[in-house]
Each structure stands twice: as structure tokens, then as C-alpha cells.
Design a protein around this motif. Structure first.
Motif, PDB file in Angstrom:
ATOM      1  N   TYR A  16      43.913  40.697  49.189  1.00 44.10           N
ATOM      2  CA  TYR A  16      42.656  39.981  49.425  1.00 44.10           C
ATOM      3  C   TYR A  16      41.933  39.654  48.129  1.00 44.10           C
ATOM      4  CZ  TYR A  16      38.074  38.883  51.269  1.00 44.10           C
ATOM      5  OH  TYR A  16      36.898  38.262  51.556  1.00 44.10           O
ATOM      6  N   GLY A  17      41.783  40.610  47.238  1.00 43.57           N
ATOM      7  CA  GLY A  17      41.123  40.348  45.968  1.00 43.57           C
ATOM      8  C   GLY A  17      39.646  40.689  45.984  1.00 43.57           C
ATOM      9  N   ILE A  18      38.928  40.088  45.068  1.00 34.52           N
ATOM     10  CA  ILE A  18      37.517  40.426  44.839  1.00 34.52           C
ATOM     11  C   ILE A  18      36.631  39.384  45.512  1.00 34.52           C
ATOM     12  CG2 ILE A  18      35.761  40.609  43.035  1.00 34.52           C
ATOM     13  CD1 ILE A  18      37.945  41.706  41.197  1.00 34.52           C
ATOM     14  N   ASP A  19      35.568  39.865  46.168  1.00 38.68           N
ATOM     15  CA  ASP A  19      34.571  38.978  46.755  1.00 38.68           C
ATOM     16  C   ASP A  19      33.176  39.519  46.466  1.00 38.68           C
ATOM     17  OD1 ASP A  19      34.478  41.144  48.390  1.00 38.68           O
ATOM     18  OD2 ASP A  19      34.989  40.099  50.230  1.00 38.68           O
ATOM     19  N   GLN A  20      32.155  38.953  47.085  1.00 40.19           N
ATOM     20  CA  GLN A  20      30.774  39.372  46.823  1.00 40.19           C
ATOM     21  C   GLN A  20      30.534  40.806  47.272  1.00 40.19           C
ATOM     22  OE1 GLN A  20      31.624  36.599  48.482  1.00 40.19           O
ATOM     23  NE2 GLN A  20      30.629  34.846  47.513  1.00 40.19           N
ATOM     24  N   ARG A  58      39.601  47.525  49.829  1.00 37.53           N
ATOM     25  CA  ARG A  58      39.332  46.175  50.330  1.00 37.53           C
ATOM     26  C   ARG A  58      40.045  45.125  49.472  1.00 37.53           C
ATOM     27  NH1 ARG A  58      35.199  43.573  50.269  1.00 37.53           N
ATOM     28  NH2 ARG A  58      35.391  42.493  52.235  1.00 37.53           N
ATOM     29  N   THR A  59      40.044  45.328  48.135  1.00 38.79           N
ATOM     30  CA  THR A  59      40.678  44.327  47.270  1.00 38.79           C
ATOM     31  C   THR A  59      42.188  44.306  47.457  1.00 38.79           C
ATOM     32  OG1 THR A  59      40.868  45.885  45.443  1.00 38.79           O
ATOM     33  CG2 THR A  59      38.916  44.505  45.484  1.00 38.79           C
ATOM     34  N   LEU A  60      42.763  45.444  47.830  1.00 39.89           N
ATOM     35  CA  LEU A  60      44.218  45.511  47.985  1.00 39.89           C
ATOM     36  C   LEU A  60      44.683  45.245  49.419  1.00 39.89           C
ATOM     37  CD1 LEU A  60      44.930  48.604  45.722  1.00 39.89           C
ATOM     38  CD2 LEU A  60      45.198  46.177  45.165  1.00 39.89           C
ATOM     39  N   SER A  61      43.742  45.038  50.326  1.00 41.26           N
ATOM     40  CA  SER A  61      44.085  44.817  51.723  1.00 41.26           C
ATOM     41  C   SER A  61      44.784  43.464  51.903  1.00 41.26           C
ATOM     42  CB  SER A  61      42.805  44.845  52.567  1.00 41.26           C
ATOM     43  OG  SER A  61      43.077  44.419  53.870  1.00 41.26           O
ATOM     44  N   LYS A  62      45.675  43.411  52.892  1.00 43.80           N
ATOM     45  CA  LYS A  62      46.332  42.139  53.211  1.00 43.80           C
ATOM     46  C   LYS A  62      45.741  41.485  54.451  1.00 43.80           C
ATOM     47  CE  LYS A  62      50.745  42.877  50.977  1.00 43.80           C
ATOM     48  NZ  LYS A  62      52.200  42.890  51.115  1.00 43.80           N
ATOM     49  N   ASN A  63      44.792  42.150  55.089  1.00 44.29           N
ATOM     50  CA  ASN A  63      44.144  41.608  56.285  1.00 44.29           C
ATOM     51  C   ASN A  63      42.962  40.736  55.854  1.00 44.29           C
ATOM     52  OD1 ASN A  63      43.072  41.084  58.746  1.00 44.29           O
ATOM     53  ND2 ASN A  63      42.995  43.210  59.435  1.00 44.29           N
ATOM     54  N   HIS A  64      43.239  39.511  55.494  1.00 41.92           N
ATOM     55  CA  HIS A  64      42.226  38.616  54.941  1.00 41.92           C
ATOM     56  C   HIS A  64      41.132  38.304  55.956  1.00 41.92           C
ATOM     57  CE1 HIS A  64      44.559  37.021  51.280  1.00 41.92           C
ATOM     58  NE2 HIS A  64      45.117  38.146  51.697  1.00 41.92           N
ATOM     59  N   ALA A  65      41.492  38.138  57.215  1.00 42.96           N
ATOM     60  CA  ALA A  65      40.498  37.766  58.225  1.00 42.96           C
ATOM     61  C   ALA A  65      39.446  38.863  58.385  1.00 42.96           C
ATOM     62  CB  ALA A  65      41.189  37.492  59.556  1.00 42.96           C
ATOM     63  N   ALA A  66      39.883  40.101  58.438  1.00 44.32           N
ATOM     64  CA  ALA A  66      38.936  41.215  58.600  1.00 44.32           C
ATOM     65  C   ALA A  66      38.041  41.348  57.371  1.00 44.32           C
ATOM     66  CB  ALA A  66      39.693  42.516  58.846  1.00 44.32           C
ATOM     67  N   ARG A  67      38.631  41.208  56.172  1.00 43.88           N
ATOM     68  CA  ARG A  67      37.839  41.343  54.935  1.00 43.88           C
ATOM     69  C   ARG A  67      36.833  40.198  54.830  1.00 43.88           C
ATOM     70  NH1 ARG A  67      41.016  44.988  55.521  1.00 43.88           N
ATOM     71  NH2 ARG A  67      39.300  45.448  56.911  1.00 43.88           N
ATOM     72  N   ARG A  68      37.249  38.997  55.267  1.00 45.22           N
ATOM     73  CA  ARG A  68      36.335  37.847  55.238  1.00 45.22           C
ATOM     74  C   ARG A  68      35.160  38.080  56.193  1.00 45.22           C
ATOM     75  NH1 ARG A  68      40.029  33.878  56.327  1.00 45.22           N
ATOM     76  NH2 ARG A  68      41.087  34.258  54.374  1.00 45.22           N
ATOM     77  N   ARG A  69      35.444  38.640  57.378  1.00 45.21           N
ATOM     78  CA  ARG A  69      34.363  38.948  58.335  1.00 45.21           C
ATOM     79  C   ARG A  69      33.403  39.982  57.753  1.00 45.21           C
ATOM     80  NH1 ARG A  69      38.443  38.816  62.280  1.00 45.21           N
ATOM     81  NH2 ARG A  69      38.617  41.080  62.178  1.00 45.21           N
ATOM     82  N   GLU A  70      33.953  41.014  57.115  1.00 49.63           N
ATOM     83  CA  GLU A  70      33.089  42.032  56.486  1.00 49.63           C
ATOM     84  C   GLU A  70      32.217  41.399  55.412  1.00 49.63           C
ATOM     85  OE1 GLU A  70      36.355  45.671  56.856  1.00 49.63           O
ATOM     86  OE2 GLU A  70      35.877  44.804  54.900  1.00 49.63           O
ATOM     87  N   ASN A  71      32.802  40.499  54.634  1.00 50.86           N
ATOM     88  CA  ASN A  71      32.045  39.848  53.573  1.00 50.86           C
ATOM     89  C   ASN A  71      30.929  38.980  54.149  1.00 50.86           C
ATOM     90  OD1 ASN A  71      31.648  39.416  50.755  1.00 50.86           O
ATOM     91  ND2 ASN A  71      32.480  37.355  51.030  1.00 50.86           N
ATOM     92  N   GLN A  72      31.212  38.306  55.272  1.00 50.06           N
ATOM     93  CA  GLN A  72      30.174  37.484  55.909  1.00 50.06           C
ATOM     94  C   GLN A  72      29.009  38.345  56.375  1.00 50.06           C
ATOM     95  OE1 GLN A  72      29.943  34.138  56.046  1.00 50.06           O
ATOM     96  NE2 GLN A  72      31.739  34.168  54.714  1.00 50.06           N
TER      97      GLN A  72
END
Ligand SMILES: [Zn+2]
Length: 136
Positions: A16-20, A58-72
Motif C-alpha cells: 500500500y505505501g505511505i498516505d496521510q 499499514r504501509t506493507l499491507s496489500k489490502n489497498h481498499a481497506a487501507r484507503r477506507r481507513e485513510n478516508q
């Protein structure tokens, strides 16, 4: 050397990488770490580590949809806090030259010149008049 590079490339591919939220968690970690050092609370020691591990996980996770929802969700919660912090910074920066007041009709924040007394203000957003009293 190329083998190690390929292994790292394979490992990080699709992560997933780094987000806000990552930066928010790092900020929370720094605050908790400073509190732990200053107050010497044992309970914060473990909590600091959990925050850091969660941020890295979170940065190493492959579940992009879940991480994107958490970020939102994080951005939705952080937005009003960030606005208040920016307003606090601006109020401190302009403390000698300006006063900040809310419009009584639309609650917009107005930056007014620092002149003592009663003034009538026209809101630039809703164009309604209201009175403001500036003490000092
Ligand atoms: Zn207004």
C-alpha cells in the motif's frame, strides 16, 4: 547485489505505501513518545510501539481498499482539527494586527483590523451586517 535488489523489489511490489494517515500516526507516535519521556508513564511505552507497528503494518499491507477506507475516515476526522490548528496559528501570528471573529449569520471566520471599539462589519461571504466589539 542484484539478487537482494530483486528480493526487495518483489517484497515491496503491490504494497500500500505511505498516505496521510501514516503521517498522522507518526505525529501521534512523536507526541506519545514525548509524553512518555516527560511524564515517565509506563503505559505509554507499549502504546507508542503499537502505534508505530500499526503505521508500518499499514504501509506493507496489500489490502489497498481497506487501507484507503481507513485513510478516508482519518481525513474526515483530521480535517476539522487541521482547520482549527491553522486558525490558531494564524491568530497567534496576527495577534498584534488583527482579530478573528465569526459571522453571526453564516459562521464564516473574518479577519478584522485590530481597532478598539464597536464596529459594523459586512460579511464578504453572506453580505449581511453585524456588529463587533473589540476590547483590545
Ligand atoms: Zn456571513
Amino acid at each position: 547485489m542484484n539478487s537482494l535488489r530483486n528480493k526487495l523489489r518483489t517484497f515491496f511490489y503491490g504494497r500500500y505505501g505511505i498516505d496521510q494517515m501514516y503521517y498522522g500516526l507518526l505525529g501521534l507516535y512523536v507526541i506519545l513518545f514525548l509524553l512518555q519521556v516527560l511524564l515517565d508513564w509506563e503505559i505509554l511505552h507499549g502504546f507508542c510501539g503499537l502505534v508505530l507497528v500499526y503505521a508500518l503494518w499499514r504501509t506493507l499491507s496489500k489490502n489497498h481498499a481497506a487501507r484507503r477506507r481507513e485513510n478516508q475516515v482519518f481525513l474526515k476526522l483530521w480535517g476539522p482539527v487541521k482547520t482549527e490548528l491553522i486558525l490558531l496559528r494564524d491568530r497567534f501570528r496576527d495577534r498584534k494586527n488583527a482579530r478573528y471573529r465569526h459571522c453571526k449569520h453564516c459562521h464564516a471566520i473574518l479577519k478584522l483590523p485590530n481597532k478598539r471599539g464597536n464596529h459594523t462589519v459586512i460579511c464578504p461571504k453572506c453580505h449581511k451586517r453585524f456588529s463587533v466589539h473589540i476590547l483590545f
